[in-house]
Scaffold this motif. Structure first.
Motif, mmCIF file in Angstrom:
data_model
loop_
_atom_site.group_PDB
_atom_site.id
_atom_site.type_symbol
_atom_site.label_atom_id
_atom_site.label_comp_id
_atom_site.label_asym_id
_atom_site.label_seq_id
_atom_site.Cartn_x
_atom_site.Cartn_y
_atom_site.Cartn_z
ATOM 1 N N TRP A 104 0.812 -1.217 0.000
ATOM 2 C CA TRP A 104 0.000 0.000 0.000
ATOM 3 C C TRP A 104 0.844 1.266 0.000
ATOM 4 N N LYS A 105 0.206 2.357 -0.399
ATOM 5 C CA LYS A 105 0.860 3.663 -0.437
ATOM 6 C C LYS A 105 -0.164 4.741 -0.088
ATOM 7 N N LEU A 106 0.257 5.649 0.806
ATOM 8 C CA LEU A 106 -0.604 6.766 1.179
ATOM 9 C C LEU A 106 0.081 8.059 0.740
ATOM 10 N N ASP A 107 -0.648 8.882 0.057
ATOM 11 C CA ASP A 107 -0.034 10.093 -0.482
ATOM 12 C C ASP A 107 -1.045 11.233 -0.387
ATOM 13 N N ILE A 108 -0.593 12.424 -0.754
ATOM 14 C CA ILE A 108 -1.471 13.597 -0.721
ATOM 15 C C ILE A 108 -1.873 13.953 -2.146
ATOM 16 N N VAL A 109 -3.151 14.137 -2.359
ATOM 17 C CA VAL A 109 -3.637 14.485 -3.694
ATOM 18 C C VAL A 109 -2.994 15.782 -4.162
ATOM 19 N N GLY A 110 -2.451 15.768 -5.367
ATOM 20 C CA GLY A 110 -1.905 16.979 -5.942
ATOM 21 C C GLY A 110 -0.452 17.244 -5.598
ATOM 22 N N ARG A 111 0.147 16.423 -4.703
ATOM 23 C CA ARG A 111 1.564 16.602 -4.382
ATOM 24 C C ARG A 111 2.418 16.445 -5.637
ATOM 25 N N ARG A 112 3.382 17.322 -5.819
ATOM 26 C CA ARG A 112 4.254 17.264 -6.990
ATOM 27 C C ARG A 112 5.368 16.263 -6.712
ATOM 28 N N ILE A 113 5.514 15.268 -7.569
ATOM 29 C CA ILE A 113 6.541 14.256 -7.319
ATOM 30 C C ILE A 113 7.858 14.678 -7.958
ATOM 31 N N ARG A 114 8.948 14.300 -7.297
ATOM 32 C CA ARG A 114 10.281 14.685 -7.776
ATOM 33 C C ARG A 114 10.689 13.781 -8.939
ATOM 34 N N THR A 115 10.909 14.407 -10.080
ATOM 35 C CA THR A 115 11.053 13.684 -11.346
ATOM 36 C C THR A 115 12.358 14.067 -12.028
ATOM 37 N N LEU A 116 13.118 13.066 -12.404
ATOM 38 C CA LEU A 116 14.338 13.290 -13.185
ATOM 39 C C LEU A 116 14.025 13.031 -14.653
ATOM 40 N N LEU A 117 14.337 13.997 -15.502
ATOM 41 C CA LEU A 117 14.159 13.800 -16.941
ATOM 42 C C LEU A 117 15.487 13.423 -17.573
ATOM 43 N N LEU A 118 15.493 12.327 -18.309
ATOM 44 C CA LEU A 118 16.644 11.970 -19.148
ATOM 45 C C LEU A 118 16.301 12.344 -20.582
ATOM 46 N N ALA A 119 17.231 13.040 -21.245
ATOM 47 C CA ALA A 119 16.925 13.524 -22.582
ATOM 48 C C ALA A 119 18.126 13.371 -23.495
ATOM 49 N N SER A 120 17.878 13.574 -24.769
ATOM 50 C CA SER A 120 18.945 13.541 -25.751
ATOM 51 C C SER A 120 18.847 14.833 -26.580
ATOM 52 N N THR A 121 18.479 14.751 -27.849
ATOM 53 C CA THR A 121 18.370 15.973 -28.655
ATOM 54 C C THR A 121 16.923 16.370 -28.952
ATOM 55 N N ALA A 122 16.001 15.416 -28.881
ATOM 56 C CA ALA A 122 14.610 15.726 -29.245
ATOM 57 C C ALA A 122 13.958 16.595 -28.170
ATOM 58 N N GLN A 123 13.236 17.616 -28.607
ATOM 59 C CA GLN A 123 12.703 18.600 -27.674
ATOM 60 C C GLN A 123 11.240 18.388 -27.301
ATOM 61 N N HIS A 124 10.485 17.728 -28.172
ATOM 62 C CA HIS A 124 9.023 17.828 -28.035
ATOM 63 C C HIS A 124 8.501 17.260 -26.721
ATOM 64 N N CYS A 125 9.015 16.112 -26.282
ATOM 65 C CA CYS A 125 8.492 15.527 -25.038
ATOM 66 C C CYS A 125 8.891 16.357 -23.819
ATOM 67 N N VAL A 126 10.140 16.781 -23.794
ATOM 68 C CA VAL A 126 10.606 17.592 -22.664
ATOM 69 C C VAL A 126 9.817 18.901 -22.600
ATOM 70 N N ASN A 127 9.651 19.542 -23.751
ATOM 71 C CA ASN A 127 8.898 20.795 -23.782
ATOM 72 C C ASN A 127 7.467 20.595 -23.301
ATOM 73 N N ASP A 128 6.850 19.531 -23.751
ATOM 74 C CA ASP A 128 5.458 19.264 -23.371
ATOM 75 C C ASP A 128 5.336 19.052 -21.862
ATOM 76 N N LEU A 129 6.249 18.280 -21.285
ATOM 77 C CA LEU A 129 6.189 18.013 -19.846
ATOM 78 C C LEU A 129 6.450 19.281 -19.038
ATOM 79 N N LEU A 130 7.465 20.029 -19.431
ATOM 80 C CA LEU A 130 7.809 21.224 -18.646
ATOM 81 C C LEU A 130 6.739 22.311 -18.798
#
Lengths: 298, 298, 298, 298
Positions: free
Chosen positions: D92-118
């Motif tokens: 089980w896991k208990l969390d708070i609705v709407g809490r921002r999770i700490r996320t590491l982005l790995l990227a290369s040269t393509a921009q579209h996914c990173v831009n969309d997420l950020l």
């Protein structure tokens, strides 16, 4: 005329082995509902296999649909649930999963929706029994006969024949204990009185993406307006024409080259799909009404 | 104020090597048009690489879009095409495939459409150059700066400031030889005069599936009506609010659980996509007007 | 055994009034083709009402489909077109718009695709004539009878009965001058010899989104893999199982709660739609082959 | 290296007012679970605002996700829930609705996914915090800087630099208490060891409709195969390349005229959308693992 309103109407006799039940209800939203209802289910030896709920900010009501495996009889189950239902002043319904509901089809000359519903009913994918197709034209007689469904034709040419047609609808509903009336491209407007009587029990398919293009000739309107998507809308019948609660909508992409006649042909697929889904969800007790909006528990 | 109307405006100097041209035109429908125009293309040493046509039953007009590889200069090509164009009284335009059109963005506080357009313009997927973003709020200043696009902010708080804003639009159009004005969620209604001036050159994105939910707060209207699909519509700006020729529409499925605020968030994706496609097609000379309807040659 | 290969087979007698013709062809890409062919059309008193073309970078071939209104007879039209066709070494076909093509349906026990095709054929939306349904099970006998289509049942239980079934296919093709063979969920693999003979004339519906889930039980595979969209693929039959040129694909969204049996039921709609479209496009001469890929002129 | 595994890691300090909690769990399916857990919620003064459940026929496990409004502190809530969790041996896991999770982005040269997420993270529609973008190319430095996100570039040119890159991933995870690693078109294959360490915590976007077109150059493969729909698949990273549990898939319609390069451009939109949804659902604790399949509680 009344349609079956309470949970105990029109249900198969109690089972003595484990039965798959579906319970749907709504009440004023407040803490403890889920615990209370799941407690009653446990008391009846039941196991919840599916559960969905929704709290409406618009009306302050709480909606829930449960599927429960239980060896209890209907009487036992109702006896266990009733105190909870009364405490929370629930509007509730208990049914058996997969039961085929008695459905009256109203039709005119268009075949696609009727064919789609009957094809799926025969194949076991759509849990409805159709004791009669009532139409204002004889066109679909052959189709009905292929599917082994009784067919009756009564012309509607003016106020008197319209009233007679509607009286016949009432008779059929009473005689066959009809639970759902489907206007499968039945191109007549029902009288306000009949709309009232059938409230929440009659589904119409409108051949546009409502609220766009209400009224007659929606595909012609869509062509003139130059829309890039055409659609269909399945909704409950109300006295406000094309304004009843929306159950399902579907669209198809079109381009400038399509004539109004081609839009009609293309739209038939969307009409059939939207109507079929709406009827399926109704038969599976997945549709609850929240004011003028529908809750669909898929 | 005038936008560039004729085919010879605003085009790069003649190329001496093989160039990829796009020719679009419309005229009264009649036999021989395709042969005549393809003959002129052959006479100019051209090879047709893409071709689409449409005969409108509604207006009796014929529409065509051609892509042509040819070593001819613009002058030579125009000289060869002009006799055919005059014989059939064509409305025509000759352009270079892939040329970036000069585009003015009008914005307010919403970022998603502007970001989507600029991201794709920078990546080379959307052939537009944006010499200026003109906004009635300062919100998008940072975004503009990131993409290296000049940004100008002029409040609109009443009739006078609105007229001043519109005068500034006219100035920018003249100064930068603007070919397209995009209302990228610019939440102001343009004056009838400006709508007229920009006829066929200004694209708006409306955040509903038109003709449903015109006017303000379409997502709130959609929530109240309980629709099962929400949408967005890109259309040419006309003096009739939300009634201009539709260029592109897109929808997304929603259910009863979505609040109006969630519909707003969900709809942003459809708005961005519909607007982006409309702008792309405009820039690629794929949109022709057939009365109040658009022909889109994809 | 041969299927009709040339343009003059199997076509209604020449018309003396204006006829709507469809001309499709391919040849090595080179300048002047459009002008030459449109010139021949003009010479035959024709007016081009619809035109699509494509130049393949993969194979260097040029593809075109034209609809032409012309008062010329078939002989006159062919005489005018033939010199152009020969000069460019075209592979070409001349047909009449809306002509119903003679189609053999191969079936097994599944009803949905056969029902969908026959329902639309009867309603005039699908231009095919079906002189026979040939099945390895008797299941669809009633369905065929409802639509007034002859039905023949031959069991396939081993190599000998399979060879006999395929010989019967060849007989039917010869006897009825069959132009298209549709495997409407016919669950047998055709022999390599028959695949060869039917090359480009036989369409199969595979119940997955190819190239995913080839072979047997694709819905079970899809469930195990946990895909979020299921699909169907209509493709030409080749000796490489499930590897023939793809004509049309369709998908439906599913979620984790769907059992393999539910995926089967849900997928039927996508199968019917993809197959119906593929058959329609074939009948309308909208499909051309570019190596292993299809050009679809919609 | 360990990612936060237990429910008490990495959560904001206890609130003293009513908090919106999200509880997700799985256990062996058996009667009474819903009643037991809802009883614990009631005991903690909680009101269930959202509830979804699923019983897996494949693994015999039961999955549930609840949103609960409760004035209890985290300690109080955990104390009340723990006995139930232990009795049913819940994960089980208990969390708070709407809490921002700490996320590491790995990227290369393509921009579209990173831009969309950020873009969505900045606009508040995507509840993630990105303490770092780690890339094997410097290309996205400007993009990161625009969004105010730290950016680090480490070339990967061979086994040694690859190992160093992966060590840096491990450092960043430890240092920033990373909860999710997103491979936003990071075009390197992670080592089996790192895949193991990140199990269930790393999401990749593959630019095809898996299981079709695994491995490199999927759009080229799609073009060669002539598919009519292209797609994208967001999935958990596992040691089996492109075989991890699928979270979300999306498709777009294409036709024969699209070059491989155009497929790449068209597919970017589907990649961005599928990845964005997968990340959103992860951040909202809507994804549970049932063997190799995902349960998504939308």
């Amino acid at each position: 005329m009344t349609l079956p309103q309470t949970s105990s109407d029109a249900i198969a006799p109690s089972a003595t082995t484990t039965q798959h039940w579906v319970l749907s209800f709504s009440c004023v939203d407040q803490p403890g509902i889920v615990h209370a209802i799941s407690g009653a289910v446990v008391d009846a030896g039941g196991n919840i296999t599916e559960s969905q709920q929704f709290s409406s900010d618009d009306t302050g009501r709480f909606f829930m649909r449960l599927q429960v495996l239980s060896p209890a009889t209907r009487d036992e189950l109702e006896a266990t649930l009733r105190p909870v239902a009364e405490r929370y002043e629930m509007s509730w319904k208990l049914d058996i999963v997969g039961r085929r509901i008695r459905t009256l089809l109203l039709a005119s000359t268009a075949q696609h929706c009727v064919n789609d519903l009957l094809f799926r009913a025969r194949g076991g994918q759509l849990p409805i029994d159709v004791p009669l197709i009532l139409a204002n034209h004889p066109t679909l007689s052959d189709l009905a006969s292929f599917y082994g469904v009784p067919f009756e034709h009564k012309p509607v040419t003016g106020p008197d024949s319209k009233a007679a047609f509607e009286d016949r609808i009432r008779e059929v509903i009473a005689e066959h204990n009809i639970e759902l009336v489907v206007l499968a491209r039945y191109m007549q407007i029902l009288s306000p009185e009949l709309c009232e009587e059938l409230s929440g029990k009659a589904i119409n398919i409108h051949h546009s993406f409502l609220p766009g293009f209400k009224g007659a000739n929606p595909y012609k309107q869509a062509h003139q307006r130059g829309v890039k998507l055409i659609g269909a809308t399945a909704h409950f019948v109300t006295t406000d024409l094309d304004e009843g609660p929306i159950i399902e909508q579907d669209v198809a992409r079109v381009d400038h080259s399509r004539t109004p006649a081609e839009l009609v042909a293309l739209g038939q697929d969307e009409e059939s799909r939207a109507l079929r889904r709406a009827v399926t969800w109704f038969a599976e007790n997945r549709i609850l009404l929240d004011g003028d909006r529908t809750i669909i528990f898929q």
